[in-house]
Structures are given as structure tokens and as C-alpha cells.
Design an enzyme around this catalytic site. Structure first.
Site, mmCIF file in Angstrom:
data_model
loop_
_atom_site.group_PDB
_atom_site.id
_atom_site.type_symbol
_atom_site.label_atom_id
_atom_site.label_comp_id
_atom_site.label_asym_id
_atom_site.label_seq_id
_atom_site.Cartn_x
_atom_site.Cartn_y
_atom_site.Cartn_z
ATOM 1 N N LYS A 1 0.833 -1.215 0.000
ATOM 2 C CA LYS A 1 0.000 0.000 0.000
ATOM 3 C C LYS A 1 0.864 1.260 0.000
ATOM 4 O O LYS A 1 0.630 2.181 -0.779
ATOM 5 C CB LYS A 1 -0.937 0.016 1.230
ATOM 6 C CG LYS A 1 -1.857 -1.184 1.320
ATOM 7 C CD LYS A 1 -2.748 -1.127 2.539
ATOM 8 C CE LYS A 1 -2.014 -1.165 3.872
ATOM 9 N NZ LYS A 1 -1.239 -2.399 4.104
ATOM 10 N N ARG B 1 -8.961 0.846 9.885
ATOM 11 C CA ARG B 1 -8.534 -0.523 10.146
ATOM 12 C C ARG B 1 -9.550 -1.268 11.003
ATOM 13 O O ARG B 1 -9.341 -2.437 11.310
ATOM 14 C CB ARG B 1 -7.197 -0.500 10.890
ATOM 15 C CG ARG B 1 -5.969 -0.796 10.046
ATOM 16 C CD ARG B 1 -4.759 -0.612 10.944
ATOM 17 N NE ARG B 1 -3.590 -1.314 10.538
ATOM 18 C CZ ARG B 1 -2.596 -0.810 9.809
ATOM 19 N NH1 ARG B 1 -2.689 0.396 9.330
ATOM 20 N NH2 ARG B 1 -1.534 -1.522 9.556
ATOM 21 N N ARG C 1 11.537 -6.116 4.334
ATOM 22 C CA ARG C 1 11.386 -4.655 4.262
ATOM 23 C C ARG C 1 12.465 -3.957 5.099
ATOM 24 O O ARG C 1 12.762 -4.363 6.214
ATOM 25 C CB ARG C 1 10.001 -4.246 4.768
ATOM 26 C CG ARG C 1 9.811 -2.733 4.803
ATOM 27 C CD ARG C 1 8.368 -2.318 4.858
ATOM 28 N NE ARG C 1 7.645 -2.791 6.013
ATOM 29 C CZ ARG C 1 6.316 -2.645 6.171
ATOM 30 N NH1 ARG C 1 5.602 -2.040 5.240
ATOM 31 N NH2 ARG C 1 5.730 -3.100 7.249
ATOM 32 N N ARG D 1 12.090 -2.342 10.801
ATOM 33 C CA ARG D 1 11.122 -1.904 11.818
ATOM 34 C C ARG D 1 10.958 -2.991 12.880
ATOM 35 O O ARG D 1 10.950 -4.173 12.564
ATOM 36 C CB ARG D 1 9.755 -1.640 11.151
ATOM 37 C CG ARG D 1 9.651 -0.264 10.515
ATOM 38 C CD ARG D 1 8.458 -0.122 9.597
ATOM 39 N NE ARG D 1 7.197 -0.632 10.119
ATOM 40 C CZ ARG D 1 6.037 -0.541 9.472
ATOM 41 N NH1 ARG D 1 5.973 0.060 8.296
ATOM 42 N NH2 ARG D 1 4.937 -1.028 9.992
ATOM 43 N N ARG E 1 0.463 -9.107 13.849
ATOM 44 C CA ARG E 1 -0.195 -8.147 12.950
ATOM 45 C C ARG E 1 -1.110 -8.846 11.949
ATOM 46 O O ARG E 1 -2.158 -8.318 11.601
ATOM 47 C CB ARG E 1 0.854 -7.311 12.220
ATOM 48 C CG ARG E 1 1.472 -6.274 13.143
ATOM 49 C CD ARG E 1 2.791 -5.816 12.636
ATOM 50 N NE ARG E 1 2.676 -5.037 11.427
ATOM 51 C CZ ARG E 1 3.610 -4.971 10.492
ATOM 52 N NH1 ARG E 1 4.710 -5.660 10.600
ATOM 53 N NH2 ARG E 1 3.429 -4.195 9.454
HETATM 54 P P1 ADP Z 1 1.731 -1.961 7.830
HETATM 55 O O1 ADP Z 1 1.059 -1.443 6.609
HETATM 56 O O2 ADP Z 1 3.041 -2.602 7.586
HETATM 57 O O3 ADP Z 1 0.837 -2.815 8.695
HETATM 58 P P2 ADP Z 1 1.485 0.677 9.080
HETATM 59 O O4 ADP Z 1 2.641 1.559 8.895
HETATM 60 O O5 ADP Z 1 0.251 0.915 8.301
HETATM 61 O O6 ADP Z 1 2.053 -0.786 8.832
HETATM 62 O O7 ADP Z 1 1.045 0.619 10.613
HETATM 63 C C1 ADP Z 1 1.999 0.399 11.620
HETATM 64 C C2 ADP Z 1 1.303 0.313 12.957
HETATM 65 O O8 ADP Z 1 0.682 1.573 13.281
HETATM 66 C C3 ADP Z 1 0.175 -0.711 13.079
HETATM 67 O O9 ADP Z 1 0.636 -2.029 13.321
HETATM 68 C C4 ADP Z 1 -0.600 -0.132 14.268
HETATM 69 O O10 ADP Z 1 0.079 -0.373 15.481
HETATM 70 C C5 ADP Z 1 -0.523 1.374 13.996
HETATM 71 N N1 ADP Z 1 -1.643 1.819 13.153
HETATM 72 C C6 ADP Z 1 -1.564 2.294 11.890
HETATM 73 N N2 ADP Z 1 -2.781 2.626 11.417
HETATM 74 C C7 ADP Z 1 -3.666 2.338 12.406
HETATM 75 C C8 ADP Z 1 -5.078 2.418 12.514
HETATM 76 N N3 ADP Z 1 -5.842 2.870 11.502
HETATM 77 N N4 ADP Z 1 -5.653 2.028 13.688
HETATM 78 C C9 ADP Z 1 -4.907 1.593 14.701
HETATM 79 N N5 ADP Z 1 -3.566 1.454 14.661
HETATM 80 C C10 ADP Z 1 -2.936 1.825 13.518
HETATM 81 P P1 ADP Z 2 2.355 -1.825 3.197
HETATM 82 O O1 ADP Z 2 2.351 -0.325 3.161
HETATM 83 O O2 ADP Z 2 1.119 -2.416 2.566
HETATM 84 O O3 ADP Z 2 2.618 -2.378 4.555
HETATM 85 P P2 ADP Z 2 4.902 -1.593 1.748
HETATM 86 O O4 ADP Z 2 4.584 -0.682 0.621
HETATM 87 O O5 ADP Z 2 5.693 -1.070 2.869
HETATM 88 O O6 ADP Z 2 3.548 -2.323 2.266
HETATM 89 O O7 ADP Z 2 5.650 -2.867 1.101
HETATM 90 C C1 ADP Z 2 6.112 -3.951 1.921
HETATM 91 C C2 ADP Z 2 7.453 -4.446 1.370
HETATM 92 O O8 ADP Z 2 7.262 -5.058 0.091
HETATM 93 C C3 ADP Z 2 8.495 -3.361 1.160
HETATM 94 O O9 ADP Z 2 9.769 -3.905 1.454
HETATM 95 C C4 ADP Z 2 8.392 -3.030 -0.328
HETATM 96 O O10 ADP Z 2 9.636 -2.573 -0.865
HETATM 97 C C5 ADP Z 2 7.994 -4.364 -0.926
HETATM 98 N N1 ADP Z 2 7.066 -4.238 -2.059
HETATM 99 C C6 ADP Z 2 6.024 -3.370 -2.175
HETATM 100 N N2 ADP Z 2 5.352 -3.561 -3.327
HETATM 101 C C7 ADP Z 2 5.978 -4.584 -3.951
HETATM 102 C C8 ADP Z 2 5.765 -5.272 -5.199
HETATM 103 N N3 ADP Z 2 4.746 -4.929 -6.006
HETATM 104 N N4 ADP Z 2 6.596 -6.297 -5.524
HETATM 105 C C9 ADP Z 2 7.606 -6.641 -4.687
HETATM 106 N N5 ADP Z 2 7.870 -6.046 -3.511
HETATM 107 C C10 ADP Z 2 7.074 -5.023 -3.145
#
Ligand code: ADP
Ligand code: ADP
Length: 208
Positions: free
Chosen positions: A13, A88, A122, A155, A166
Site C-alpha cells: 500500500k 482498520r 522490508r 522496523r 499483525r
Molecule cells: P503496515 O502497513 O506494515 O501494517 P502501518 O505503517 O500501516 O504498517 O502501521 C503500523 C502500525 O501503526 C500498526 O501495526 C498499528 O500499530 C498502527 N496503526 C496504523 N494505522 C492504524 C489504525 N488505523 N488504527 C490503529 N492502529 C494503527
Molecule cells: P504496506 O504499506 O502495505 O505495509 P509496503 O509498501 O511497505 O507495504 O511494502 C512492503 C514491502 O514489500 C516493502 O519492502 C516493499 O519494498 C515491498 N514491495 C512493495 N510492493 C511490492 C511489489 N509490487 N513487488 C515486490 N515487492 C514489493
């Protein structure tokens, strides 16, 4: 264009939002980035949520909703936005309805093995939040951010135990939003398994 990006952690995303924001000239609003910025600056909010993020749990709805409401009130979000990682929970989605209308909700679909591969590889630059992957999107020099030259980190919540938690939290609290938005006629499913540029293209085509 008012968009929500939905999908499991690691689906890509943030990666797609960083590109799509320039396609549509709208801000990329990531609740995870907002929380991490508060943690880095050691604000009151940051102190409150630090341990929650490290464990991979959800920040309480009222805290998250207040933060998003505040962010969406900024001038730059008046013509549209990409909400990445919000809502979420059903309660957050209900609250969002009272704050803004939406054009579409993009659901990034990826199987569990790929999710785990993406999350465990990542790496991020702590100061800019720029995201890499050790195999799929490596930096020019291993372990170093391309632009700032700073070391990349993993992270805390991309370590094995937090990843497992998660994914459970996603299934229990966030996955129900798929049918919530499908029933409202807003959902667009996108296959997130292709390369970032291909995923972006299929999304832009689907939103046309
Ligand atoms: P990812 O897409 O890898 O799950 P994010 O960067 O979106 O990670 O979120 C990291 C953390 O921030 C989540 O695991 C949660 O602890 C918190 N968080 C993010 N968005 C929300 C939300 N909408 N509601 C509650 N917690 C959130
Ligand atoms: P999210 O925001 O949904 O948690 P990220 O954009 O941070 O996901 O992507 C998670 C990991 O996967 C990162 O290390 C990113 O570089 C990698 N990634 C994202 N999109 C792709 C893709 N289309 N193909 C391969 N790797 C990807």
C-alpha cells in the site's frame, strides 16, 4: 480523488501510494507514518503509542480517529487524499463516514506467503520513511538509503513475532472492512502480486 487503500500489512500500500500521489496530485496520508513521526519526535501521542506499534497491536480507535480527523482538515487534503492504513476497524470506518465522502476503496490482494516475504525483507530509512526490500527493491548500496546516505533499519514490528500478531489483528479487525465497503459499492480489488509499476497501472486503469 478520495481514496482508501485497504489490504494486509506488507501488501504494498505504501509503495503504491508513494507513486499514486503524484498521478492524482493528492497527499499520501499513512497513519503508520504519522504515528512513527510522533514516536520519533517524542510527542505525548508518540509516548502513548510506542509500545503498541512495537507489538503490532492497534492504537485505540478514538486516538486514531482524532489524529486522522485533524490531518484531513488540512488544506492540502481538501481536493482528495490517499488514506493508507486507515480505517482498520469498523468503528474507524463508521467515523470516517462522518468526516468525508470516498470515491473508491482499493483492496490490495496478496497471499500470505508473499506478505511474509515482503514484510520480513522490508527495510526503511528512519528519517525519511522511504521503504526498500532486500530482494525486490534493494538500495544502490546495501543497507544505505539512496538519497540521505543514512543506514537502513528493520522496523521492530517487521520482526517475526510482531508480524504474526499483525496478521492476526488484520484478519480479526480489518478484513471485515472488505465486505463493509463491497456492500457500499466502493470496493475495487487489485492483484498486488505483480511489480509496483504493474500494480499502479492496473489500479489507475480500474479507477478510470
Ligand atoms: P503496515 O502497513 O506494515 O501494517 P502501518 O505503517 O500501516 O504498517 O502501521 C503500523 C502500525 O501503526 C500498526 O501495526 C498499528 O500499530 C498502527 N496503526 C496504523 N494505522 C492504524 C489504525 N488505523 N488504527 C490503529 N492502529 C494503527
Ligand atoms: P504496506 O504499506 O502495505 O505495509 P509496503 O509498501 O511497505 O507495504 O511494502 C512492503 C514491502 O514489500 C516493502 O519492502 C516493499 O519494498 C515491498 N514491495 C512493495 N510492493 C511490492 C511489489 N509490487 N513487488 C515486490 N515487492 C514489493
Amino acid at each position: 480523488m478520495k481514496l482508501v487503500f485497504l489490504g494486509p500489512p506488507g501488501a504494498g500500500k505504501g509503495t503504491i501510494a508513494a507513486k499514486a500521489k503524484d498521478v492524482y496530485s493528492i497527499p499520501h496520508i499513512s497513519t503508520g507514518d504519522l504515528f512513527r513521526d510522533n514516536i520519533k519526535r517524542e510527542t505525548e501521542l508518540g509516548k502513548k503509542v510506542k509500545a503498541i506499534l512495537a507489538a503490532g497491536d492497534l492504537v485505540p480507535d478514538e486516538v486514531t480517529i482524532a489524529m486522522v480527523k485533524d490531518r484531513l482538515a488540512s488544506d492540502d487534503a481538501s481536493n482528495g487524499f490517499i488514506l493508507d492504513g486507515f480505517p482498520r476497524t469498523i468503528a474507524q470506518a463508521d467515523a470516517l463516514e462522518t468526516i468525508s465522502s470516498l470515491d473508491k476503496v482499493v483492496n490490495f490482494v496478496l497471499d500470505k506467503e508473499d506478505i511474509i516475504r515482503r514484510l520480513s525483507g522490508r527495510r526503511v530509512c528512519k528519517s525519511t520513511g522511504r521503504t526498500y526490500h532486500i530482494l525486490y527493491n534493494p538500495p544502490k548500496v546495501e543497507g544505505i538509503d539512496d538519497e540521505t546516505g543514512e543506514p537502513l533499519i528493520q522496523r521492530d514490528d517487521d520482526k517475526e513475532e510482531a508480524i504474526r500478531n499483525r496478521l492476526e489483528v488484520y484478519e480479526a479487525s480489518t478484513a471485515p472492512l472488505i465486505s463493509y465497503y463491497r456492500e457500499k459499492g466502493l470496493l475495487v480489488d487489485i492483484d498486488a502480486s505483480a511489480s509496483p509499476d504493474e500494480v499502479l497501472k492496473s489500479m489507475v486503469d480500474a479507477l478510470r
